[in-house]
Design an enzyme around this catalytic site. Sequence first.
Site, PDB file in Angstrom:
ATOM      1  N   ASP A  52      -2.250  -1.286  10.826  1.00 28.92           N
ATOM      2  CA  ASP A  52      -2.686  -1.229   9.432  1.00 28.92           C
ATOM      3  C   ASP A  52      -2.986  -2.599   8.833  1.00 28.92           C
ATOM      4  O   ASP A  52      -3.375  -2.697   7.674  1.00 28.92           O
ATOM      5  CB  ASP A  52      -1.665  -0.487   8.566  1.00 28.92           C
ATOM      6  CG  ASP A  52      -0.291  -1.136   8.572  1.00 28.92           C
ATOM      7  OD1 ASP A  52      -0.072  -2.061   9.374  1.00 28.92           O
ATOM      8  OD2 ASP A  52       0.567  -0.704   7.785  1.00 28.92           O
ATOM      9  N   LYS A 103       0.863  -1.185   0.000  1.00 30.92           N
ATOM     10  CA  LYS A 103       0.000   0.000   0.000  1.00 30.92           C
ATOM     11  C   LYS A 103       0.894   1.228   0.000  1.00 30.92           C
ATOM     12  O   LYS A 103       2.069   1.173   0.368  1.00 30.92           O
ATOM     13  CB  LYS A 103      -0.927   0.022   1.222  1.00 30.92           C
ATOM     14  CG  LYS A 103      -0.242   0.016   2.590  1.00 30.92           C
ATOM     15  CD  LYS A 103       0.238   1.372   3.059  1.00 30.92           C
ATOM     16  CE  LYS A 103       0.920   1.309   4.423  1.00 30.92           C
ATOM     17  NZ  LYS A 103       1.692   2.559   4.720  1.00 30.92           N
TER      18      LYS A 103
END
EC number: 2.7.1.148
Length: 274
Positions: free
Chosen positions: A136, A8
């Site tokens: 995350d 990401k």
Amino acid sequence: MITFPNAKINLGLSITEKRPDGYHNLETVFYPVALEDALEIRTSPEADKKFSLHQYGMEISGNPEDNLVVKAYLLLDKEFHLCPIEIHLYKHIPSGAGLGGGSSDAAFMLKLLNEHFQLNLSEDQLEIYAATLGADCAFFIRNAPTFAEGVGNIFSPIPLSLKGYQILIIKPDVFVSTREAFANIHPHHPEYSIKEAIKRPVNEWKEILINDFEDSVFPQHPVIGEIKAELYRQGAVYASMSGSGSSVYGLFEPEGTLPETDWGTNVFCFKGRL
């Protein structure tokens, strides 16, 4: 059974306040990128231990028990008493890059185990498990553009698509510790909130979509700032450090060819399309 955990990038990152517990509240957008590891599991019913981990590609330091894919397996094994497995992990996402590689591996491991052993866990349930492994990690369960706040653990989906844009990710041979990244951070609310900034055209992001860690990290590691500047010189419409570094990415218009540049020795480079 095999899966491909992806990286990401952070689109903007604002450190908004320091909390009483010593952590910091932040705002950012997580956006998935097609830079991938490969993760495979094979059941080993006759094995004399619960798991074996085989790693390939980029070297990962530390004990196997500390690897997040192992922690993900042990987390579900504690509740569901899973069959012993062999884990094969091929690393292509660099660690210490702000790209979420370890977190992605863990989340995809949870999804892989859920499918392989038919645990019938919902995405909501998988997110709860993932959140115990890292702030995350839970993002990678749904793996879609997401606005994150709190300590990076409170998520809401956002209607953002960068489909077609080309991306160039550069990671120099530099390690940025969390302590370094926070060393000169002064929490504040930016003039443009992350949510407001990403609604603007991408070619306006340069001045309004800011990663607060850059002000702290660039003076300590000038090469990271130099890479960002070079990406702009080569035509990026937007460039930023991802997370607390040390990788930097540039977004380029869908048309055209990404620049061919010698970034030096021991520098990781990924070219792709969103």
